[in-house]
Write a protein that holds these residues in place. Structure first.
Motif, PDB file in Angstrom:
ATOM      1  N   LYS A   1      41.791  59.810  29.311  1.00 22.27           N
ATOM      2  CA  LYS A   1      40.849  58.887  28.595  1.00 22.27           C
ATOM      3  C   LYS A   1      41.438  57.892  28.032  1.00 22.27           C
ATOM      4  CE  LYS A   1      36.473  58.314  26.189  1.00 22.27           C
ATOM      5  NZ  LYS A   1      35.379  59.155  25.389  1.00 22.27           N
ATOM      6  N   LYS A   2      41.086  56.473  28.243  1.00 19.45           N
ATOM      7  CA  LYS A   2      42.060  55.527  27.479  1.00 19.45           C
ATOM      8  C   LYS A   2      41.138  55.071  26.430  1.00 19.45           C
ATOM      9  CE  LYS A   2      44.965  54.288  31.393  1.00 19.45           C
ATOM     10  NZ  LYS A   2      44.445  55.509  32.207  1.00 19.45           N
ATOM     11  N   ASN A   3      41.331  55.477  25.077  1.00 18.69           N
ATOM     12  CA  ASN A   3      40.738  54.837  23.957  1.00 18.69           C
ATOM     13  C   ASN A   3      40.983  53.390  23.650  1.00 18.69           C
ATOM     14  OD1 ASN A   3      39.331  57.359  23.200  1.00 18.69           O
ATOM     15  ND2 ASN A   3      41.135  58.184  22.360  1.00 18.69           N
ATOM     16  N   SER A   4      42.214  53.013  24.236  1.00 18.65           N
ATOM     17  CA  SER A   4      42.671  51.595  24.296  1.00 18.65           C
ATOM     18  C   SER A   4      43.223  51.387  25.370  1.00 18.65           C
ATOM     19  CB  SER A   4      43.398  51.592  22.869  1.00 18.65           C
ATOM     20  OG  SER A   4      44.307  50.254  22.983  1.00 18.65           O
ATOM     21  N   PRO A   5      43.203  50.119  25.954  1.00 20.23           N
ATOM     22  CA  PRO A   5      43.927  49.777  27.242  1.00 20.23           C
ATOM     23  C   PRO A   5      45.329  49.758  26.964  1.00 20.23           C
ATOM     24  CG  PRO A   5      42.143  48.060  26.506  1.00 20.23           C
ATOM     25  CD  PRO A   5      42.293  49.057  25.355  1.00 20.23           C
TER      26      PRO A   5
END
Length: 391
Positions: free
Chosen positions: A72-76
């Protein structure tokens, strides 16, 4: 044009690391970077944990590319991992060799107890808190640790604080009473003592999974260093059934179905069902890792482990010698201070005696001079009287 690098943030229990990885970087390459950075050699206990796209915690697969896994990407621009103990030792004092390993386990287990992931009785919580204070602050000091100074410390789980009608100051006093008993204990020793107590807690080192039996009854499966256990849904402390690794012949799964085959062939297989296929994959992976360490413990230490133990022993002896040297220096300075104080008191006594002697000499001189003057005046008076008679 070279592929664009991806930023990675790795959170250990006491630091935050940042790396830049390439699209073809494998999980092992990233893991090796982390353990090299923190100088960790007991790598077999640890892993990199992430949250997948469905918000489930997962362990990074070392044999696959990092970017090929469902992270999961919390930030790009940044991927986040937690560096955590995945497998736990049977006996911490024998298996945890490096100081950094002991520290990481200590911090992780302490956090699990404070957040109540691991149940701990109130009395044991107080004792553990006292070791945690020794590990953090060293010896208790009346001047530095005045009543109320620990109120903002995370000493005990919220459940324990609310279970009894005690104020934070009263809890602090109880912790401090134990803390005083640890005087002279090194911080590293306090961490290990903490772990030696914590490892006897029922939920220590256990990974729980929601499962159902063939009748559809909801249960927990617990996986730990010694084997597999089945728990009632309302009780994660006392297992209903236990399968030690030494008594398991085989474990396997097919879709959501998981099968445990006992070593005794006449014994029936134990079958349960996980909610999802990916849960069974995680269970199997955890079982394989724990079983591998279980077998490894029952063999002679490898050359690497022998070298690590020898180095750890040398470092421990060096710390003990340094502690003895510091203690001897403290005693020497204390003795010197006592001697200076005794000398100062002696000088003060001598100065008082000298002053008193000077005052006594002054009084003596004044008295003698008075006698001489009196005698002189008397004699002068007699002479004057004689002169008057002659006239």
């Amino acid at each position: 044009m070279s592929p664009k690098a991806v930023n990675v943030r790795v959170l250990t229990m006491d630091s935050e690391l940042e790396f830049a990885i390439q699209p073809n970087t494998t999980g092992k390459q990233l893991f090796d970077q982390v353990v090299k950075t923190i100088a960790l050699r007991e790598i077999w206990f640890f892993g990199l944990q992430y949250t997948d796209s469905k918000d489930f915690p997962c362990w990074l697969k070392l044999n696959k590319k990092v970017l090929g896994q469902d992270i999961k990407k919390n930030s790009p621009q940044t991927l986040t991992f937690k560096f955590r103990a995945r497998f736990f030792p049977e006996e911490v004092s024998e298996e945890l060799i490096q100081e950094i390993t002991q520290k990481l386990f200590f911090l992780q287990v302490k956090e699990s107890i404070l957040t109540e992931e691991i149940y701990c009785p109130p009395e044991t919580c107080v004792l553990l808190a006292s070791y945690a204070m020794q590990a953090k602050h060293g010896d208790f000091n009346d001047e530095n640790h005045r009543p109320g100074s620990l109120v903002n410390e995370r000493l005990l789980p919220k459940r324990v604080m609310e279970q009894f009608q005690l104020s934070p100051e009263e809890w602090e006093k109880r912790v401090v009473n134990w803390w005083k008993e640890h005087r002279g204990m090194l911080k590293e020793e306090a961490m290990l003592e903490y772990l030696k107590i914590a490892q006897d807690l029922e939920m220590y080192g256990v990974n729980y999974f929601d499962i159902r039996n063939k009748k559809g009854t909801e249960l927990y499966l617990g996986v730990d260093a010694l084997g597999l256990n089945i728990y009632d849904k309302q009780d994660r402390l006392t297992p209903k059934i236990g399968f030690p690794w030494s008594e398991i012949r085989n474990i396997s799964f097919n879709d959501k179905k998981f099968v445990i085959k006992p070593m005794e062939r006449k014994s029936p297989d134990f079958i349960f069902y996980a909610p999802r296929l990916r849960i069974n994959r995680r269970i199997l992976s955890l079982c394989m890792g724990n079983h591998e360490l279980y077998m490894r413990r029952r063999k002679a230490d490898s050359i690497e482990v022998q070298q690590m133990k020898a180095q750890a022993q040398e470092e421990k002896m060096a710390r003990l010698q340094e502690r003895e040297r510091i203690q001897a220096e403290i005693e020497r300075r204390k003795q010197a201070e006592q001697e200076r104080e005794a000398m100062r008191r002696k000088v003060d006594d001598l100065e008082r005696s000298a002053a008193e002697a000077r005052r006594g000499e002054y009084y003596f001189n004044v008295s003698v001079m008075g006698s001489i003057i009196l005698k002189f005046e008397t004699e002068r008076g007699l002479i004057s009287q004689l002169n008057n008679n002659e006239n």
